[in-house]
Write a protein that holds these residues in place. Structure first.
Motif, mmCIF file in Angstrom:
data_model
loop_
_atom_site.group_PDB
_atom_site.id
_atom_site.type_symbol
_atom_site.label_atom_id
_atom_site.label_comp_id
_atom_site.label_asym_id
_atom_site.label_seq_id
_atom_site.Cartn_x
_atom_site.Cartn_y
_atom_site.Cartn_z
ATOM 1 N N PRO A 187 0.865 -1.346 0.013
ATOM 2 C CA PRO A 187 -0.176 -0.034 -0.053
ATOM 3 C C PRO A 187 0.853 1.370 -0.035
ATOM 4 C CG PRO A 187 -0.879 -1.443 1.919
ATOM 5 C CD PRO A 187 0.289 -2.038 1.278
ATOM 6 N N TYR A 188 2.058 1.203 0.426
ATOM 7 C CA TYR A 188 3.083 2.347 0.368
ATOM 8 C C TYR A 188 3.862 2.440 -0.810
ATOM 9 C CZ TYR A 188 0.542 1.956 4.612
ATOM 10 O OH TYR A 188 -0.432 1.568 5.390
ATOM 11 N N ILE A 189 4.856 1.358 -0.870
ATOM 12 C CA ILE A 189 5.720 1.404 -1.983
ATOM 13 C C ILE A 189 5.220 1.288 -3.487
ATOM 14 C CG2 ILE A 189 7.708 -0.134 -3.040
ATOM 15 C CD1 ILE A 189 8.503 1.204 -0.288
ATOM 16 N N ALA A 190 4.198 0.298 -3.522
ATOM 17 C CA ALA A 190 3.379 0.267 -4.883
ATOM 18 C C ALA A 190 2.665 1.437 -5.207
ATOM 19 C CB ALA A 190 2.533 -0.837 -5.051
ATOM 20 N N VAL A 191 1.824 2.078 -4.235
ATOM 21 C CA VAL A 191 1.127 3.132 -4.481
ATOM 22 C C VAL A 191 1.767 4.362 -4.876
ATOM 23 C CG1 VAL A 191 -0.680 4.616 -3.502
ATOM 24 C CG2 VAL A 191 -1.053 2.195 -3.215
ATOM 25 N N ALA A 247 7.876 13.215 -7.415
ATOM 26 C CA ALA A 247 8.229 12.394 -6.031
ATOM 27 C C ALA A 247 7.355 13.368 -5.092
ATOM 28 C CB ALA A 247 9.500 12.126 -5.985
ATOM 29 N N SER A 248 7.743 14.641 -5.194
ATOM 30 C CA SER A 248 7.086 15.803 -4.169
ATOM 31 C C SER A 248 5.682 15.693 -3.918
ATOM 32 C CB SER A 248 7.638 17.254 -4.604
ATOM 33 O OG SER A 248 6.973 17.322 -5.828
ATOM 34 N N GLU A 249 4.979 15.100 -4.929
ATOM 35 C CA GLU A 249 3.488 14.975 -4.698
ATOM 36 C C GLU A 249 2.985 13.816 -4.140
ATOM 37 O OE1 GLU A 249 1.331 16.775 -8.671
ATOM 38 O OE2 GLU A 249 3.180 15.845 -9.207
ATOM 39 N N ARG A 250 4.058 12.988 -3.552
ATOM 40 C CA ARG A 250 3.528 11.555 -2.761
ATOM 41 C C ARG A 250 3.057 12.199 -1.419
ATOM 42 N NH1 ARG A 250 8.801 8.494 -2.409
ATOM 43 N NH2 ARG A 250 9.361 10.599 -1.585
ATOM 44 N N ASP A 251 2.236 11.292 -1.032
ATOM 45 C CA ASP A 251 1.394 11.514 0.282
ATOM 46 C C ASP A 251 2.558 11.164 1.458
ATOM 47 O OD1 ASP A 251 0.358 11.211 2.776
ATOM 48 O OD2 ASP A 251 -1.218 9.625 2.006
ATOM 49 N N PRO A 252 2.886 12.319 2.265
ATOM 50 C CA PRO A 252 3.842 11.996 3.248
ATOM 51 C C PRO A 252 3.877 10.703 4.067
ATOM 52 C CG PRO A 252 3.083 14.329 3.284
ATOM 53 C CD PRO A 252 2.210 13.543 2.300
ATOM 54 N N ASP A 253 2.366 10.483 4.673
ATOM 55 C CA ASP A 253 2.466 9.330 5.323
ATOM 56 C C ASP A 253 2.544 8.081 4.571
ATOM 57 O OD1 ASP A 253 1.374 8.175 7.729
ATOM 58 O OD2 ASP A 253 -0.322 7.364 6.754
ATOM 59 N N ARG A 254 2.225 8.006 3.348
ATOM 60 C CA ARG A 254 2.575 6.700 2.376
ATOM 61 C C ARG A 254 4.201 6.716 2.288
ATOM 62 N NH1 ARG A 254 -1.595 4.023 0.261
ATOM 63 N NH2 ARG A 254 -3.433 5.426 -0.127
ATOM 64 N N VAL A 255 4.971 7.987 2.469
ATOM 65 C CA VAL A 255 6.404 7.829 2.318
ATOM 66 C C VAL A 255 6.995 7.469 3.499
ATOM 67 C CG1 VAL A 255 8.332 9.153 1.993
ATOM 68 C CG2 VAL A 255 6.527 9.367 0.315
ATOM 69 N N LYS A 256 6.252 7.896 4.575
ATOM 70 C CA LYS A 256 7.062 7.117 5.984
ATOM 71 C C LYS A 256 6.950 5.840 6.065
ATOM 72 C CE LYS A 256 5.983 8.206 10.848
ATOM 73 N NZ LYS A 256 5.384 9.045 11.879
ATOM 74 N N ARG A 257 5.732 5.344 5.732
ATOM 75 C CA ARG A 257 5.296 4.200 6.008
ATOM 76 C C ARG A 257 5.976 3.079 4.951
ATOM 77 N NH1 ARG A 257 -0.692 2.990 7.674
ATOM 78 N NH2 ARG A 257 -0.503 3.499 9.742
ATOM 79 N N GLY A 258 6.271 3.755 3.949
ATOM 80 C CA GLY A 258 7.215 2.743 2.834
ATOM 81 C C GLY A 258 8.492 2.695 3.264
ATOM 82 N N ASP A 259 9.144 3.852 3.790
ATOM 83 C CA ASP A 259 10.478 3.862 4.541
ATOM 84 C C ASP A 259 10.409 2.969 5.511
ATOM 85 O OD1 ASP A 259 11.719 5.710 2.698
ATOM 86 O OD2 ASP A 259 11.116 7.328 3.622
ATOM 87 N N ALA A 260 9.500 2.775 6.370
ATOM 88 C CA ALA A 260 9.538 1.798 7.608
ATOM 89 C C ALA A 260 9.425 0.465 7.148
ATOM 90 C CB ALA A 260 8.309 2.402 8.423
ATOM 91 N N ALA A 261 8.638 0.272 6.138
ATOM 92 C CA ALA A 261 8.616 -1.017 5.427
ATOM 93 C C ALA A 261 9.971 -1.628 4.756
ATOM 94 C CB ALA A 261 7.650 -0.966 4.504
#
Length: 192
Positions: A103-107, A119-133
């Motif tokens: 849901p984070y990396i693929a989205v 990249a600057s338009e990505r949802d910050p929460d998705r980026v944070k959770r993608g980095d955590a994954a």
């Protein structure tokens, strides 16, 4: 059997890779999700959810959801650990991939590759959770060669699909040496 899918989709590629790795015969039916081919009445008869991939068996039965498909195709193969606990750990990674990684990396990748967003338009929460994954995977792969230990399994196939192209979603893999090593090892196993 027929596989309906989009080769830009990691979820579809998982199925293709498992078939190729196990030398299973199939026919690939290209579906362009961006032009609505997965929303036609004909396609919705195969999968009412309107998602790819879909596997259609010669007898007409269908199976959807990438991890269910690869789990079925790989039954009795070396891609599923024989030890029941290791097989359960593999399933743990398969469930985690769909809930806490994809849901984070693929989205983020979908938004950049399919929709042309920056990249600057990505949802910050998705980026944070993608980095955590990615960090969770890095931690595990610093301890062991593959996700379930020394043996390559469906867990590696499933997580390779979007991790190997995470950079296309704006994620920087330079800080993850164990993850980069694993990507190379997994790609080699699959002949990619």
């Amino acid at each position: 059997m027929d596989i309906y899918g989009d080769t830009k989709s990691g979820n579809c590629l998982k199925v293709k890779w498992v078939c190729d790795h196990l030398a299973l015969r199939y026919r690939w039916v290209a579906i362009d999700i961006m032009t609505g081919q997965s929303r036609t009445a004909e396609f919705l008869k195969l999968n009412p959810a309107g998602q790819v991939p879909v596997l259609v068996f010669d007898d007409g039965r269908t199976l959807a959801q990438s991890n269910a498909i690869i789990r079925y195709l790989a039954r009795d193969s070396d891609l599923i650990p024989r030890d029941p606990f290791d097989a359960a750990k593999m399933d743990e990674w398969l469930f985690w991939e769909q809930y806490s990684h994809e849901p984070y990396i693929a989205v983020c990748r979908f938004q950049m590759v399919y929709l042309g967003k920056a990249a600057s338009e990505r949802d910050p929460d998705r980026v944070k959770r993608g980095d955590a994954a990615l960090q969770r995977m890095e931690h595990r792969l610093a301890e062991t060669r593959f996700l379930v230990g020394a043996a390559f399994s469906l867990a590696d196939v499933a997580l390779l699909a979007y991790t190997r192209v995470a950079h296309e979603g704006g994620f920087d893999l330079e800080a993850f040496p164990a993850l980069r090593r694993w990507i190379g090892d997994a790609e080699k196993r699959l002949g990619l």
